[in-house]
Each structure stands twice: as C-alpha cells, then as structure tokens.
Scaffold this motif. Structure first.
Motif, PDB file in Angstrom:
ATOM      1  N   ARG A   1      -0.316  -5.517 -10.211  1.00 58.06           N
ATOM      2  CA  ARG A   1      -0.443  -5.502 -10.244  1.00 58.06           C
ATOM      3  C   ARG A   1      -1.335  -4.280 -10.367  1.00 58.06           C
ATOM      4  O   ARG A   1      -2.188  -3.253 -11.866  1.00 58.06           O
ATOM      5  CB  ARG A   1      -1.927  -6.338 -10.300  1.00 58.06           C
ATOM      6  CG  ARG A   1      -2.953  -6.656 -11.159  1.00 58.06           C
ATOM      7  CD  ARG A   1      -4.127  -6.805 -10.514  1.00 58.06           C
ATOM      8  NE  ARG A   1      -5.187  -6.333 -10.008  1.00 58.06           N
ATOM      9  CZ  ARG A   1      -5.715  -5.106  -9.175  1.00 58.06           C
ATOM     10  NH1 ARG A   1      -6.025  -4.741 -10.827  1.00 58.06           N
ATOM     11  NH2 ARG A   1      -6.097  -4.944  -8.702  1.00 58.06           N
ATOM     12  N   ARG A   2      -1.463  -3.667  -9.492  1.00 55.10           N
ATOM     13  CA  ARG A   2      -2.291  -2.428  -8.736  1.00 55.10           C
ATOM     14  C   ARG A   2      -1.420  -1.551  -9.757  1.00 55.10           C
ATOM     15  O   ARG A   2      -1.428   0.007  -9.822  1.00 55.10           O
ATOM     16  CB  ARG A   2      -2.517  -1.861  -7.910  1.00 55.10           C
ATOM     17  CG  ARG A   2      -3.446  -2.835  -7.174  1.00 55.10           C
ATOM     18  CD  ARG A   2      -3.713  -2.487  -5.398  1.00 55.10           C
ATOM     19  NE  ARG A   2      -4.631  -3.778  -4.976  1.00 55.10           N
ATOM     20  CZ  ARG A   2      -5.316  -3.829  -4.428  1.00 55.10           C
ATOM     21  NH1 ARG A   2      -4.939  -2.217  -3.110  1.00 55.10           N
ATOM     22  NH2 ARG A   2      -5.997  -4.022  -2.868  1.00 55.10           N
TER      23      ARG A   2
ATOM     24  N   LEU B   1       2.666   1.332  -3.507  1.00 53.60           N
ATOM     25  CA  LEU B   1       1.486   2.471  -4.527  1.00 53.60           C
ATOM     26  C   LEU B   1       1.581   3.570  -4.261  1.00 53.60           C
ATOM     27  O   LEU B   1       1.423   4.946  -5.327  1.00 53.60           O
ATOM     28  CB  LEU B   1       0.058   1.821  -4.523  1.00 53.60           C
ATOM     29  CG  LEU B   1       0.044  -0.112  -4.782  1.00 53.60           C
ATOM     30  CD1 LEU B   1      -1.031  -0.376  -4.276  1.00 53.60           C
ATOM     31  CD2 LEU B   1       0.532  -0.007  -6.135  1.00 53.60           C
TER      32      LEU B   1
ATOM     33  N   GLU C   1       1.069  -1.149  -0.020  1.00 53.03           N
ATOM     34  CA  GLU C   1       0.147  -0.104   0.197  1.00 53.03           C
ATOM     35  C   GLU C   1       0.890   1.289  -0.309  1.00 53.03           C
ATOM     36  O   GLU C   1       0.502   2.298  -1.088  1.00 53.03           O
ATOM     37  CB  GLU C   1      -0.924  -0.147   1.600  1.00 53.03           C
ATOM     38  CG  GLU C   1      -1.530  -0.534   1.167  1.00 53.03           C
ATOM     39  CD  GLU C   1      -1.424  -2.749   1.642  1.00 53.03           C
ATOM     40  OE1 GLU C   1      -2.738  -3.258   1.851  1.00 53.03           O
ATOM     41  OE2 GLU C   1      -0.481  -2.842   2.346  1.00 53.03           O
TER      42      GLU C   1
ATOM     43  N   ILE D   1      -1.637  -6.451   1.183  1.00 51.74           N
ATOM     44  CA  ILE D   1      -1.302  -6.798  -0.400  1.00 51.74           C
ATOM     45  C   ILE D   1       0.123  -7.008  -1.039  1.00 51.74           C
ATOM     46  O   ILE D   1       0.390  -6.223  -0.023  1.00 51.74           O
ATOM     47  CB  ILE D   1      -2.315  -5.713  -1.514  1.00 51.74           C
ATOM     48  CG1 ILE D   1      -1.286  -4.225  -1.503  1.00 51.74           C
ATOM     49  CG2 ILE D   1      -3.438  -5.461  -0.767  1.00 51.74           C
ATOM     50  CD1 ILE D   1      -1.617  -3.768  -2.399  1.00 51.74           C
TER      51      ILE D   1
ATOM     52  N   GLU E   1      -0.710  -8.671  -5.869  1.00 51.50           N
ATOM     53  CA  GLU E   1      -1.093  -8.023  -6.184  1.00 51.50           C
ATOM     54  C   GLU E   1      -1.036  -6.443  -6.391  1.00 51.50           C
ATOM     55  O   GLU E   1      -1.526  -5.678  -6.799  1.00 51.50           O
ATOM     56  CB  GLU E   1      -1.920  -7.638  -4.767  1.00 51.50           C
ATOM     57  CG  GLU E   1      -2.956  -6.866  -5.177  1.00 51.50           C
ATOM     58  CD  GLU E   1      -4.545  -6.973  -6.279  1.00 51.50           C
ATOM     59  OE1 GLU E   1      -4.888  -5.988  -6.410  1.00 51.50           O
ATOM     60  OE2 GLU E   1      -4.567  -7.954  -6.673  1.00 51.50           O
ATOM     61  N   THR E   2       0.336  -5.542  -5.487  1.00 48.17           N
ATOM     62  CA  THR E   2       0.896  -4.340  -5.692  1.00 48.17           C
ATOM     63  C   THR E   2       1.571  -4.130  -7.179  1.00 48.17           C
ATOM     64  O   THR E   2       0.985  -3.121  -7.444  1.00 48.17           O
ATOM     65  CB  THR E   2       1.981  -4.253  -4.516  1.00 48.17           C
ATOM     66  OG1 THR E   2       1.749  -4.415  -3.024  1.00 48.17           O
ATOM     67  CG2 THR E   2       2.676  -2.787  -4.713  1.00 48.17           C
TER      68      THR E   2
ATOM     69  N   LYS F   1       2.891   6.764  -6.961  1.00 47.45           N
ATOM     70  CA  LYS F   1       1.604   7.227  -7.665  1.00 47.45           C
ATOM     71  C   LYS F   1       2.705   9.223  -7.304  1.00 47.45           C
ATOM     72  O   LYS F   1       2.374   9.879  -8.081  1.00 47.45           O
ATOM     73  CB  LYS F   1       0.441   7.273  -7.307  1.00 47.45           C
ATOM     74  CG  LYS F   1      -0.325   7.954  -7.814  1.00 47.45           C
ATOM     75  CD  LYS F   1      -2.499   7.953  -7.140  1.00 47.45           C
ATOM     76  CE  LYS F   1      -2.722   7.632  -8.322  1.00 47.45           C
ATOM     77  NZ  LYS F   1      -4.250   7.142  -7.555  1.00 47.45           N
TER      78      LYS F   1
ATOM     79  N   ARG G   1       0.587  -1.332 -12.015  1.00 49.66           N
ATOM     80  CA  ARG G   1       0.066  -1.469 -14.019  1.00 49.66           C
ATOM     81  C   ARG G   1      -0.901  -0.487 -14.274  1.00 49.66           C
ATOM     82  O   ARG G   1      -0.339   0.174 -14.767  1.00 49.66           O
ATOM     83  CB  ARG G   1       0.844  -2.295 -14.612  1.00 49.66           C
ATOM     84  CG  ARG G   1       2.683  -3.527 -14.200  1.00 49.66           C
ATOM     85  CD  ARG G   1       2.943  -2.652 -15.302  1.00 49.66           C
ATOM     86  NE  ARG G   1       4.076  -3.839 -14.968  1.00 49.66           N
ATOM     87  CZ  ARG G   1       5.095  -3.098 -15.040  1.00 49.66           C
ATOM     88  NH1 ARG G   1       5.626  -2.344 -15.325  1.00 49.66           N
ATOM     89  NH2 ARG G   1       6.198  -3.820 -14.932  1.00 49.66           N
ATOM     90  N   ASP G   2      -2.426  -0.826 -13.296  1.00 43.57           N
ATOM     91  CA  ASP G   2      -3.058  -0.354 -13.470  1.00 43.57           C
ATOM     92  C   ASP G   2      -3.725   1.169 -13.002  1.00 43.57           C
ATOM     93  O   ASP G   2      -4.204   1.853 -13.939  1.00 43.57           O
ATOM     94  CB  ASP G   2      -4.065  -1.483 -12.927  1.00 43.57           C
ATOM     95  CG  ASP G   2      -4.689  -2.753 -13.432  1.00 43.57           C
ATOM     96  OD1 ASP G   2      -3.945  -2.957 -13.988  1.00 43.57           O
ATOM     97  OD2 ASP G   2      -5.369  -3.517 -12.585  1.00 43.57           O
ATOM     98  N   GLU G   3      -2.458   1.556 -12.291  1.00 43.48           N
ATOM     99  CA  GLU G   3      -3.277   2.964 -11.479  1.00 43.48           C
ATOM    100  C   GLU G   3      -1.813   3.839 -12.076  1.00 43.48           C
ATOM    101  O   GLU G   3      -2.452   4.923 -11.812  1.00 43.48           O
ATOM    102  CB  GLU G   3      -3.299   2.381 -10.154  1.00 43.48           C
ATOM    103  CG  GLU G   3      -4.528   1.828  -9.815  1.00 43.48           C
ATOM    104  CD  GLU G   3      -4.416   1.378  -8.066  1.00 43.48           C
ATOM    105  OE1 GLU G   3      -3.628   1.865  -7.652  1.00 43.48           O
ATOM    106  OE2 GLU G   3      -5.561   0.292  -7.836  1.00 43.48           O
ATOM    107  N   SER G   4      -1.196   3.730 -11.659  1.00 46.50           N
ATOM    108  CA  SER G   4       0.065   4.592 -11.684  1.00 46.50           C
ATOM    109  C   SER G   4       1.300   4.170 -12.404  1.00 46.50           C
ATOM    110  O   SER G   4       1.666   5.412 -13.361  1.00 46.50           O
ATOM    111  CB  SER G   4       0.886   5.248 -10.712  1.00 46.50           C
ATOM    112  OG  SER G   4       1.568   3.312 -10.078  1.00 46.50           O
TER     113      SER G   4
END
Length: 138
Positions: A67-68, A40, A37, A60, A64-65, A44, A70-73
């Motif tokens: 994946r996030r 992430l 977390e 997480i 999973e980190t 960002k 790549r998807d979010e920032s």
C-alpha cells in the motif's frame, strides 16, 4: 543493455539468498531488503523494475508495504509480486485483492522463477505500451 533491477523484500536470509542467486544467474540486478520499511526506503531511492515481496515481514507486513509503495513511491507502474508459503486459493485471492500483480509460492522453484519474473516484467511492458498507443496512462 542494463540489467533489470529486482527488489527482493524477504526477511529469511536463506530464501533471500536463493532468490538472489537464481535471478543474478539469469542476468537480473538484485537489491535486497529485510523488512518492509527497508524495502520502502530502497524503492524510493532507486525505483526497481519489479518487486518480489514476502507477505509476512517484521514491522509492517507485505500488504501494508505494498500500500505504501503504491501511495508513496512506485505508483502502479512497477509490478509487485507476493512471495509466500500460503498456497491456498484464498491466499491467492487475498493477495490479488490487496493489489499484488501476481503470486509466487514457496518453496521457490529455481527452474520456474526466472520465467515467472520475465512474464511479470513483460506484462508490465505490455501495459505501458498499451497506454502509450491509446494515449492513456494505465
């Protein structure tokens, strides 16, 4: 020239200190996170040039980190490298399937780490230049 920023996502303070000390000595700017977390959030706020991430994190996990991230920032432009004590061939394959750009085994080799980081950064630069040369985004 500004030092390349490396985000180290590692919950073990001794491992984190070792990575930080080795890479700062090699001229990199290090940002540290103790959880997925936190990693992430830091990615960002100020995207790094490379992420070194433990797979087993509180909250997480590293997969999973990733994946996030790549998807979010970060998208796919920033290399994310798995750092883990799991050294079996299946573990390398699992990290690759998850989308990691590479793999660094624990215990960390202080001699090899700066060269490995430079190789991951150079590979990322080659992909960017290839996309520019062909007009494609990698």
């Amino acid at each position: 020239m500004t030092a390349r920023r490396i985000l180290v996502v590692e919950d073990n303070p001794l491992n984190s200190k070792l990575i930080r000390d080795v890479l700062e000595f090699a001229g990199y700017a290090i940002v540290e996170a103790r959880s997925g977390e936190e990693g992430l959030r830091l990615a960002k706020e100020d995207p790094p040039d490379l992420v070194l991430m433990d797979l087993q994190l509180p909250g997480i996990d590293g997969i999973e980190t990733l994946r996030r991230l790549r998807d979010e920032s970060l998208g796919t432009d920033v290399p994310v490298v798995a750092v883990t004590a799991f050294a079996m061939a299946e573990d390398h394959q699992r990290a690759a399937i998850a989308g990691f750009d590479g793999y660094v085994e624990k215990p960390i080799s202080v001699r090899a780490l700066p060269g490995k980081v430079e190789a991951f950064l150079a590979k990322e630069g080659e992909c960017s230049r290839a996309g520019e040369a062909t007009g494609r985004q990698e």
